[in-house]
Scaffold this motif. Sequence first.
Motif, mmCIF file in Angstrom:
data_model
loop_
_atom_site.group_PDB
_atom_site.id
_atom_site.type_symbol
_atom_site.label_atom_id
_atom_site.label_comp_id
_atom_site.label_asym_id
_atom_site.label_seq_id
_atom_site.Cartn_x
_atom_site.Cartn_y
_atom_site.Cartn_z
ATOM 1 N N UNK A 155 -53.221 -32.859 58.500
ATOM 2 C CA UNK A 155 -52.671 -32.565 57.185
ATOM 3 C C UNK A 155 -52.005 -31.210 57.099
ATOM 4 N N UNK A 156 -51.911 -30.679 55.856
ATOM 5 C CA UNK A 156 -51.109 -29.490 55.567
ATOM 6 C C UNK A 156 -51.455 -28.271 56.413
ATOM 7 N N UNK A 157 -52.753 -27.921 56.463
ATOM 8 C CA UNK A 157 -53.143 -26.702 57.163
ATOM 9 C C UNK A 157 -52.782 -26.771 58.641
ATOM 10 N N UNK A 158 -53.011 -27.924 59.259
ATOM 11 C CA UNK A 158 -52.701 -28.080 60.676
ATOM 12 C C UNK A 158 -51.183 -28.035 60.907
ATOM 13 N N UNK A 221 -47.571 -35.106 61.483
ATOM 14 C CA UNK A 221 -48.504 -34.755 60.420
ATOM 15 C C UNK A 221 -48.274 -35.605 59.192
ATOM 16 N N UNK A 222 -49.325 -35.802 58.405
ATOM 17 C CA UNK A 222 -49.244 -36.570 57.150
ATOM 18 C C UNK A 222 -49.709 -35.639 56.036
ATOM 19 N N UNK A 228 -44.427 -37.348 55.402
ATOM 20 C CA UNK A 228 -44.811 -37.076 56.785
ATOM 21 C C UNK A 228 -43.970 -35.936 57.341
ATOM 22 N N UNK A 229 -44.501 -35.298 58.382
ATOM 23 C CA UNK A 229 -43.795 -34.213 59.064
ATOM 24 C C UNK A 229 -43.823 -34.480 60.565
ATOM 25 N N UNK A 230 -42.715 -34.174 61.237
ATOM 26 C CA UNK A 230 -42.732 -34.166 62.699
ATOM 27 C C UNK A 230 -42.176 -32.833 63.189
#
Length: 335
Positions: A155-158, A221-222, A228-230
């Motif tokens: 998630x966000x922090x990671x 990431x979600x 989503x993020x890549x």
Amino acid sequence: MSTGVVREADELGVDPEERPDLILVVDDDQDIASFVEFNLKMQGYEVIRAEHGQEALQLMEDRRPDLAVVDWMMPGMDGVELTRKLRAEPLTSALPVIMLTAKSMTVDKVVGLAAGVDDYLVKPFDTTELIARVQSTLRRNKEFREVSPLTGLPGNARVRREIADRMKAGGEYSVGYIDIDRFKSVNDVYGFDRGDEFIGALARSLHKAVTTVGPPSIFLGHIGGDDFVFICAPDQVLPLTKRTVTDFEQAADQLYDPSDAERGYIEVPDRRGNKNRAALVTLSIGVAQATVDGRKFTDPRVVIAVASEMKKVAKSQPGSYVAIDRRRSEAEPEE
């Protein structure tokens, strides 16, 4: 760049400064409480203390600890009852609890575990064991919080840490921000369970695309909902997004009712009972890039903000679309 985009980055949970973990120590034995507090502070933790369960609950109305170290045997409300109360309240239900106890019988541990205790320290214990238990419990809890239960992705922090790591490494990288167009219409017509299936389908499509594109490693990431993020190398962006779009659109067609998929739209009722047509879902993808001859970044928030800005550009285009930021620097837009 508009300040509104930066505000969106803050809403993703970006925190400029990481504070030390706050630990609540609950024990009526002042010698033990002082021993625990001293050793935790020596490790850089912030510590607050309570002498009994009721005081602990009152403290938590104003402070939000990251972990509680709780004695089992206390007057009035014991540690097990306190843990049950913590688990029953939404704001403290996920708070990790380490129980201090002289009880080592299996049946006693079962009682504690059933109440929601995360780990045990059996008296007498030494400093090394105390610190090891606290560190491992905090780590497990953070890892659990950072993973989406729906997709299993970080998630966000990671996501923020991964971007910061890429910045420190100093190489080229791209950050992509993806969401599903007209996702709300799916939820409105089919309900949230079907909507979750679309989110799961996008996660699987991203995984398949990563496998196809190959090395170097690509981070996924979600960050919530259908977002989503890549993070990848710049030359991986187009192969990754092309495969993702193709696979997701095929998978999404199978998730619609057959009649809706065949005619190419769904009918979404409004408040007056009228039905409005909504096209089938597509993907909008915005990409921020840091390259040797191009743009440089010094703050993860700015990277996320640029990707979010480009995603808005993608949404202004028909169908699935990838919008890549090609400005040379934060101060000099490319002509």
